[in-house]
Design an enzyme around this catalytic site. Structure first.
Site, PDB file in Angstrom:
ATOM      1  N   ARG A  75       0.852  -1.203   0.000  1.00  0.00           N
ATOM      2  CA  ARG A  75       0.000   0.000   0.000  1.00  0.00           C
ATOM      3  C   ARG A  75       0.882   1.245   0.000  1.00  0.00           C
ATOM      4  O   ARG A  75       0.523   2.281  -0.541  1.00  0.00           O
ATOM      5  CB  ARG A  75      -0.951   0.000   1.205  1.00  0.00           C
ATOM      6  CG  ARG A  75      -1.699   1.319   1.378  1.00  0.00           C
ATOM      7  CD  ARG A  75      -3.030   1.194   2.106  1.00  0.00           C
ATOM      8  NE  ARG A  75      -2.969   0.363   3.289  1.00  0.00           N
ATOM      9  CZ  ARG A  75      -2.416   0.711   4.460  1.00  0.00           C
ATOM     10  NH1 ARG A  75      -1.858   1.895   4.613  1.00  0.00           N
ATOM     11  NH2 ARG A  75      -2.429  -0.128   5.467  1.00  0.00           N
TER      12      ARG A  75
ATOM     13  N   TYR B 182     -13.692  17.303 -16.229  1.00  0.00           N
ATOM     14  CA  TYR B 182     -14.188  15.933 -16.239  1.00  0.00           C
ATOM     15  C   TYR B 182     -15.367  15.806 -15.269  1.00  0.00           C
ATOM     16  O   TYR B 182     -15.334  16.407 -14.175  1.00  0.00           O
ATOM     17  CB  TYR B 182     -13.045  15.003 -15.835  1.00  0.00           C
ATOM     18  CG  TYR B 182     -13.437  13.559 -15.795  1.00  0.00           C
ATOM     19  CD1 TYR B 182     -13.719  12.870 -16.968  1.00  0.00           C
ATOM     20  CD2 TYR B 182     -13.544  12.885 -14.589  1.00  0.00           C
ATOM     21  CE1 TYR B 182     -14.099  11.545 -16.925  1.00  0.00           C
ATOM     22  CE2 TYR B 182     -13.913  11.560 -14.544  1.00  0.00           C
ATOM     23  CZ  TYR B 182     -14.189  10.897 -15.721  1.00  0.00           C
ATOM     24  OH  TYR B 182     -14.566   9.584 -15.683  1.00  0.00           O
TER      25      TYR B 182
ATOM     26  N   ASP C 221      -4.958  18.910 -14.740  1.00  0.00           N
ATOM     27  CA  ASP C 221      -5.262  17.586 -15.299  1.00  0.00           C
ATOM     28  C   ASP C 221      -4.750  17.591 -16.738  1.00  0.00           C
ATOM     29  O   ASP C 221      -5.284  18.303 -17.588  1.00  0.00           O
ATOM     30  CB  ASP C 221      -6.774  17.352 -15.238  1.00  0.00           C
ATOM     31  CG  ASP C 221      -7.192  15.971 -15.753  1.00  0.00           C
ATOM     32  OD1 ASP C 221      -6.447  15.389 -16.568  1.00  0.00           O
ATOM     33  OD2 ASP C 221      -8.275  15.492 -15.346  1.00  0.00           O
TER      34      ASP C 221
ATOM     35  N   LYS D 214      -6.206   6.270 -19.798  1.00  0.00           N
ATOM     36  CA  LYS D 214      -6.450   6.782 -21.144  1.00  0.00           C
ATOM     37  C   LYS D 214      -5.216   6.572 -22.033  1.00  0.00           C
ATOM     38  O   LYS D 214      -4.814   5.458 -22.237  1.00  0.00           O
ATOM     39  CB  LYS D 214      -6.883   8.237 -21.063  1.00  0.00           C
ATOM     40  CG  LYS D 214      -7.962   8.511 -19.986  1.00  0.00           C
ATOM     41  CD  LYS D 214      -9.284   7.833 -20.275  1.00  0.00           C
ATOM     42  CE  LYS D 214     -10.281   7.904 -19.125  1.00  0.00           C
ATOM     43  NZ  LYS D 214     -10.557   9.249 -18.625  1.00  0.00           N
TER      44      LYS D 214
HETATM   45  C1  LIG Z   1     -11.049   9.695 -17.491  1.00  0.00           C
HETATM   46  C2  LIG Z   1     -10.631  11.003 -16.958  1.00  0.00           C
HETATM   47  C3  LIG Z   1     -10.455  11.173 -15.571  1.00  0.00           C
HETATM   48  C4  LIG Z   1     -10.744  10.084 -14.575  1.00  0.00           C
HETATM   49  O1  LIG Z   1      -9.867   9.003 -14.713  1.00  0.00           O
HETATM   50  P1  LIG Z   1     -10.265   7.495 -14.268  1.00  0.00           P
HETATM   51  O2  LIG Z   1      -9.003   6.750 -14.536  1.00  0.00           O
HETATM   52  O3  LIG Z   1     -11.415   7.076 -15.115  1.00  0.00           O
HETATM   53  O4  LIG Z   1     -10.629   7.546 -12.830  1.00  0.00           O
HETATM   54  C5  LIG Z   1     -10.017  12.415 -15.147  1.00  0.00           C
HETATM   55  N1  LIG Z   1      -9.777  13.426 -15.999  1.00  0.00           N
HETATM   56  C6  LIG Z   1      -9.945  13.287 -17.323  1.00  0.00           C
HETATM   57  C7  LIG Z   1      -9.656  14.437 -18.223  1.00  0.00           C
HETATM   58  C8  LIG Z   1     -10.376  12.072 -17.848  1.00  0.00           C
HETATM   59  O5  LIG Z   1     -10.549  11.944 -19.180  1.00  0.00           O
END
Ligand SMILES: *Cc1c(COP(=O)(O)O)cnc(C)c1O
Length: 425
Positions: A66, A119, A191, A216
């Site tokens: 962890r 998001y 982000d 992604k």
């Molecule tokens: C998908 C996404 C998230 C969240 O990510 P997860 O891995 O699905 O929790 C956050 N920000 C953006 C821009 C995203 O496309």
């Protein structure tokens, strides 16, 4: 002897080289060339004094997964190389990374400034969870930099940016907003999921903390969830401490898949961005499309900012269909080289409306308040051949046109039986 490049040796290498060799220090059991998946919850010590030194961080080693794990640490070293960051911390998903960063740095009485476009899950944290902890959140119009600057100037602990935005592909001027944040001593979090580290390095533009959903483009194959956070050693020590205790750690199997994915990031993005531009250009000419969002288009309202702060414009395009959700329901099932799914950044092309993808957590009223219309479709362009993707989209639009011109059969009927009237060849 270990002849693999150390971090210093990689600093001046290109992104493709850093994606392959970053974090890969070698010295694996059996001379394995690939990072092993170290599937162990804990690490054993016969010498209690050594064990205690490792636990205190006075000696290198691992105690419990962890807190840290060798496979996960290799991934952290790799993203560090790509974002040119001092330190990185991995999480079990992008949302785990985003929520953990916000909960690390915010407390009762603090204020956050961000934008309406972000998001959907992030927006939920802003609207639902942070206010509950006594954190005040101000969400500004994403295009209105003057309003964002004015809100920052009133004082805030965190400025939270997402650029390009999901799914509207709006662009924020990172350096301009960082300057406003520095004037009030705010921490800037960005982000960087849509841009990827290849196209944009927010740390170099003055941002303090960069977040990726590794689910992604970084992993790239739609088969794993993960989140990554990068920044200075001081800030990441706080984020790592939060993860240790709150427990949204990444497992080593997922870390391995993300490591493997990142190695081909440059090749994938090259092809995906090329096709994204071709699809965006075509969509601009399509009569059934009301508007197209892609930062690479000169017609994009913030194209010049995107061109200045990004090296490429990414592989996500979104567009608004004439006829709203009725048209969405006819067009999407007709596509042959595409999943209709709530993911993005994979090798396969993926289409989805905001209603069932980025903003599935929001009600219709919330989506409309955010400026997300029901006819908005996001396409994550995959690595298929550009001509095939173009032809696929064109045949799907031709089908929509035929359906719209065929009087007795209603669109609603066809939507529930997409192959009923005409079988795809
Ligand atoms: C998908 C996404 C998230 C969240 O990510 P997860 O891995 O699905 O929790 C956050 N920000 C953006 C821009 C995203 O496309």
């Amino acid at each position: 002897m270990n002849k693999k490049p150390d971090s210093a040796g990689l600093t001046h290498a290109g992104a493709g080289t850093r994606a392959v060799w970053g974090g890969e220090q070698g010295g694996h059991p059996y001379n394995a060339t690939q990072t092993p998946i170290v599937a162990s919850a804990a690490y054993a010590y016969d010498d209690i004094d050594v064990w205690y030194d490792v636990a205190l961080g006075k000696a290198p080693g691992f105690i419990y997964s962890r807190m840290s794990n060798p496979t996960v640490e290799t991934l952290e070293a790799k993203i560090r190389q790509l974002e040119q960051a001092e330190s990185a911390v991995a999480f079990s998903s992008g949302m785990a990374a985003i929520s953990s960063v916000l909960y690390t740095f915010l407390a009762n009485g603090d204020r956050v400034v961000s934008t309406k476009d972000s998001y959907g899950g992030t927006n939920k944290i802003f609207e639902e969870f942070l206010p509950r902890m006594g954190v005040q959140v101000t969400l500004c119009e994403t295009f209105d930099h003057v309003e964002i600057e004015a809100q920052i100037a009133k004082g805030c602990r965190v400025l939270y940016l997402e650029t390009p935005t999901n799914p509207t592909l709006k662009i924020l001027d990172i350096q301009r907003l960082v300057a406003a944040a520095k004037r009030v001593g705010a921490l800037v979090v960005a982000d960087n999921t849509f841009a990827t580290p290849l196209n944009q390095n927010p740390l170099a533009l003055g941002v303090d903390v960069v977040i990726h959903s590794a689910t992604k483009f970084l992993s790239g194959h739609g088969d794993v969830l993960g989140g990554l956070v990068c920044g200075s050693e001081t800030l990441m020590a706080q984020v790592r401490h939060y993860r240790e205790i709150n427990g949204a750690s990444l497992d080593p199997f997922s870390a391995y898949l993300i490591i493997r994915g990142i190695k081909t990031l440059v090749l994938r993005m090259r092809q995906q961005q090329h096709s994204a531009r071709a699809l965006a250009d075509y969509l601009c000419t399509e009569a059934l499309v009301e508007s197209v969002n892609y930062p690479g288009l000169p017609s994009h309202p913030n194209h010049s900012v995107a061109a200045a702060q990004m090296r490429g414009f990414g592989a996500i395009v979104s567009f608004v269909l004439v006829g709203g959700m009725d048209t969405v329901k006819v067009l999407l099932p007709r596509l042959r080289f595409a999943h209709c799914a709530g993911n993005l950044g994979a090798v396969e092309t993926i289409y989805g409306p905001a209603r069932t993808t980025s903003h599935v957590e929001n009600t219709l009223e919330e989506r409309l308040a955010l400026g997300i219309s029901e006819g908005l479709v996001r396409v994550s362009v995959g690595i298929e051949d550009t001509d095939d993707l173009l032809a696929d989209l064109q045949q799907a639009f031709a089908y929509v046109r035929r359906v719209r011109e065929e009087p007795p059969v209603s669109l609603a009927h066809l939507a529930s039986h997409p192959s009923g009237a005409e079988v795809a060849s």
